[in-house]
Design an enzyme around this catalytic site. Structure first.
Site, PDB file in Angstrom:
ATOM      1  N   LEU A   1       3.108  -7.609   3.247  1.00 35.18           N
ATOM      2  CA  LEU A   1       1.800  -7.953   3.803  1.00 35.18           C
ATOM      3  C   LEU A   1       0.691  -7.857   2.776  1.00 35.18           C
ATOM      4  O   LEU A   1      -0.301  -8.576   2.852  1.00 35.18           O
ATOM      5  CB  LEU A   1       1.469  -7.022   4.984  1.00 35.18           C
TER       6      LEU A   1
ATOM      7  N   HIS B   1      -0.797  -5.381  -1.005  1.00 38.58           N
ATOM      8  CA  HIS B   1      -0.580  -4.360  -2.029  1.00 38.58           C
ATOM      9  C   HIS B   1      -1.862  -3.576  -2.229  1.00 38.58           C
ATOM     10  O   HIS B   1      -2.944  -4.151  -2.343  1.00 38.58           O
ATOM     11  CB  HIS B   1      -0.164  -5.005  -3.350  1.00 38.58           C
ATOM     12  N   GLY B   2      -1.737  -2.261  -2.234  1.00 39.02           N
ATOM     13  CA  GLY B   2      -2.875  -1.393  -2.486  1.00 39.02           C
ATOM     14  C   GLY B   2      -2.669  -0.594  -3.747  1.00 39.02           C
ATOM     15  O   GLY B   2      -1.678  -0.776  -4.464  1.00 39.02           O
TER      16      GLY B   2
ATOM     17  N   SER C   1      -1.853   2.414  -4.064  1.00 39.44           N
ATOM     18  CA  SER C   1      -0.770   3.394  -4.010  1.00 39.44           C
ATOM     19  C   SER C   1       0.583   2.793  -3.678  1.00 39.44           C
ATOM     20  O   SER C   1       1.577   3.511  -3.659  1.00 39.44           O
ATOM     21  CB  SER C   1      -1.112   4.469  -2.967  1.00 39.44           C
TER      22      SER C   1
ATOM     23  N   LYS D   1       3.899   1.333   4.700  1.00 39.46           N
ATOM     24  CA  LYS D   1       3.399   1.507   3.332  1.00 39.46           C
ATOM     25  C   LYS D   1       4.474   2.224   2.512  1.00 39.46           C
ATOM     26  O   LYS D   1       4.876   3.341   2.842  1.00 39.46           O
ATOM     27  CB  LYS D   1       2.103   2.314   3.312  1.00 39.46           C
TER      28      LYS D   1
ATOM     29  N   ASP E   1     -13.138   6.984   0.372  1.00 37.38           N
ATOM     30  CA  ASP E   1     -12.779   5.673  -0.181  1.00 37.38           C
ATOM     31  C   ASP E   1     -12.990   4.582   0.868  1.00 37.38           C
ATOM     32  O   ASP E   1     -12.108   3.760   1.117  1.00 37.38           O
ATOM     33  CB  ASP E   1     -11.328   5.676  -0.667  1.00 37.38           C
TER      34      ASP E   1
END
Length: 673
Positions: free
Chosen positions: A364, A366-367, A369, A386, A483
């Site tokens: 879905l 990418h972050g 982490s 995740k 954040d």
């Protein structure tokens, strides 16, 4: 040993059942009703969520309102004098929570919380400031101990009546301003024997007159005498006054008080009263009670039922734990290493997640982490998974932090954690699946941002504020996100926002206002100046990030797209504001399909959020009031930080920000009504 422990618990329950239950909330039934989840309900929840801070910071008393016309909600919070800010805030928070839970659709309700300190919360759809019309609302919850005075009753009543009389006189006298809880308050005690005192507390809301307070307390004492005069303690409560007496201290109210002189009595010194476990017979006041030894009272029946239910719950819990021990926990070592054994019930087998995601095949996004994948559990539930890519100690800490924090959070504007999985170095977090992904996925894509009209954007602005308000004021404990950005706002099928990614979030203590870190975690462009330069973070650093996010939602562009050698995003917006052209910021895809006054107000609120000094920024309870009440006049914003290269370090010139929640917003908070 286990049998003894269980027996002790059951004995405690049986003994405790000899005391009448305390239920001090009153949902007034003779008023109008509201529709749950409607505008009145939202305003009710909003103003009650702001009461703990407003009451604790205002000398223990606060009265205000929010909303318009039939959806306007008036609310009052009051603590006893000399309560610590922590005790006062906790008491108000608990009382407000009970009202929301128990009074599901009543427009008028109040709650006297009794321990560990005393406080009052009331709300209504009509203004009640200074109103003493208490006689239309009968006293609720005449709570008393079932033990009674069995001897020396005449002498006892003489001392008791003198104590209550002088306490009423002292409490009803006006000693301070109508906005202080010290007005109309008194605690006192009298010697009953050498080793036993009688303790009394009386309080009225400080906004009523001395005569009104006196009448309310006098009536409460008379009602108590006619009902329960032989009992060893009790209380009478109304929306504007409270009376309690006991043979022991209570509510942290009897520190450092001076004993008033007790008038001399003609009878010889009293013997210590005998407290009987059963009420005395043959008293006219007690004829309404059923003292027949051949009948079982309703109170006894209720006690038996309650004890039976509790015993069943205990037995069920013991059996459940025994069965749970028979199944060997998987990945026990690795789970313990993460430090999250307290939420082990949320753990999935890694194989289950692997199968649900078809071996992590549908990505879905990418972050920072790791990657996020779509999956489907065996029961058909869609999930977002995740998969953390980093193997560092820092990533392990963030994994533990997120699982432990989010598992305890329940709010419609916070992402819901379903579970986690650990296998060797593999660490997985499982969330509810939100079909519209993250806000940045739509907002910053020229081909998709047209899906977000102004109505949807405005809903996202308000929903995000509600989510952060919950973290700051309503969750236990207080949480600083650190954040907040477009990529961490997820959208459900109806474009409702849910705040996500708590890997860098931090817990604050009840009295903590600011913390300092050597490793500032966050996203450049969203980070407050004091956080970037000094490592100071607080609720007000989240406020700054929110302000940047609101401006991004309005313009449809990333804040980094405005950076230049002479200005950044917030200074660019500031210049538009000062030049009188704030609408030049609006995303072209919205065209003219928006209310200009709403957009300008949101820009105004955002500029208040990104002011350089933390103490100048509003907290989220104020932000929500600004968003929901157009009648609230907004302060003039001060310039935001510039972050221009070569700018002198602010740490040498910025005043101390230790007192994050100072009085600069007190005037605005007073404007709620």
């Amino acid at each position: 040993m286990k049998q003894r422990s269980l027996l002790s618990i059951l004995c405690f329950i049986l003994l405790a059942s000899g005391v009448a239950s305390v239920s001090a909330q009153t949902c007034i039934e003779n008023r109008k009703y509201f529709t749950p989840n409607g505008t009145y309900d939202s305003n009710r929840r909003l103003i009650l969520s702001s009461l703990p801070n407003n009451t604790a910071s205002r000398d223990g008393f606060y009265y205000g309102s929010i909303g318009e016309e039939q959806d306007r909600v008036y609310a009052l919070g009051m603590c006893i004098p000399k309560s610590t800010p922590s005790d006062c805030s906790n008491c108000i928070k608990g009382a407000a929570g009970w009202l929301i839970q128990d009074c599901v659709n009543q427009t008028d309700a109040y709650y006297w919380a009794l321990d560990p300190t005393l406080c009052l919360v009331r709300y209504s759809n009509i203004s009640f400031s200074g109103s003493a019309a208490f006689w239309e609302i009968e006293p609720q919850y005449l709570v008393l101990n079932t033990a009674t005075i069995a001897s020396n009753l005449t002498e006892f009543k003489t001392i008791w009546e003198d104590l209550t009389s002088r306490t009423i006189t002292a409490a009803s006298a006006a000693r301070s301003t109508p906005s202080s809880s010290d007005n109309h308050y008194r605690v006192d005690f009298a010697n009953l024997t050498k080793f036993q005192n009688i303790y009394a507390l009386m309080q009225c809301t400080p906004d009523i007159s001395s005569d009104e307070c006196n009448n309310c307390l006098q009536r409460g004492v008379l009602e108590y005498q006619s009902c329960c005069g032989n009992n060893t303690g009790g209380y009478v409560m109304r929306p504007i006054c409270f009376f309690r007496w006991q043979l022991f201290t209570f509510s942290k109210a009897f520190h450092n008080i001076t004993l008033a002189t007790t008038p001399p009595l003609s009878p010889p010194p009293l013997q210590r009263p005998v407290v009987a476990s059963q009420p005395p017979s043959a008293d006219n006041r007690d004829k309404k009670r059923d003292n027949s030894s051949g009948k079982i009272s309703m109170k006894t029946i209720l006690a038996i039922v309650v004890v039976g239910i509790v015993i069943l719950i205990i037995i069920s819990g013991i059996l459940a734990r025994r069965f749970a021990r028979k199944e060997k926990p998987y990945q026990e070592v690795e789970l313990n290493q993460t430090g999250i054994t307290s939420v082990r019930s949320l753990q999935y087998k890694f194989k289950t997640i692997e199968t649900a995601t078809n071996n992590f095949s549908e990505r879905l996004g990418h972050g920072g982490s790791g990657h996020v994948f779509k999956g489907r559990l065996p029961d058909g539930k869609e999930i977002a998974v995740k998969r953390l890519s980093e193997k560092t100690e820092q990533s392990k800490k963030e994994f533990k932090n997120e699982v432990v924090l989010v598992a305890k959070l329940q709010h419609r504007n916070l992402v819901r954690l379903l579970g986690f999985s650990v296998k060797g170095e593999e660490k997985i977090i499982v969330y509810e699946y939100l079909p519209n992904r993250s806000l940045d996925y739509i907002l910053f894509d020229p081909t998709k941002q047209g899906e977000l009209d102004w109505k949807k954007r405005y809903k996202i602005i308000g929903g995000t504020a509600r989510g952060i308000l919950y973290l700051h004021q309503d969750s236990q404990p207080t949480i600083i996100h650190r954040d907040l950005k477009a990529g961490n706002i997820l959208l459900d099928a109806h474009m409702n926002p849910k705040v996500a990614d708590f890997g860098t979030a931090r817990i604050f203590g009840m009295d903590q206002s600011v913390a300092i870190t050597a490793n500032a975690a966050g996203t450049p462009g969203y980070m407050a100046p004091e956080y970037m330069e000094l490592g100071e973070f607080s609720m007000k650093s989240d406020v700054y990030s929110y302000g940047v996010l609101v401006l991004e939602i309005i313009c449809g562009k990333r804040n980094t797209s405005f950076s230049s050698p002479v200005q950044n995003f917030v200074t660019y917006v500031w210049r538009l504001w000062k030049s009188g052209t704030p609408l030049n910021l609006v995303d072209a895809t919205i065209a003219e399909n928006y209310k200009s006054e709403e957009v300008i107000r949101c820009i105004h609120i955002a500029l208040l959020c990104v002011q350089e000094e933390p103490t100048d920024r509003p907290d989220f309870s104020i932000i929500m009031s600004m968003l929901t009440s157009n009648s609230l006049i907004l302060p003039v914003p001060k310039p935001p930080p510039s972050f221009i290269p070569g700018r002198p370090n602010q740490s040498t010139t910025r005043p101390s920000s230790q007192n994050i929640n100072d009085g600069r917003w007190s005037l605005l908070k007073m404007m709620f009504h």
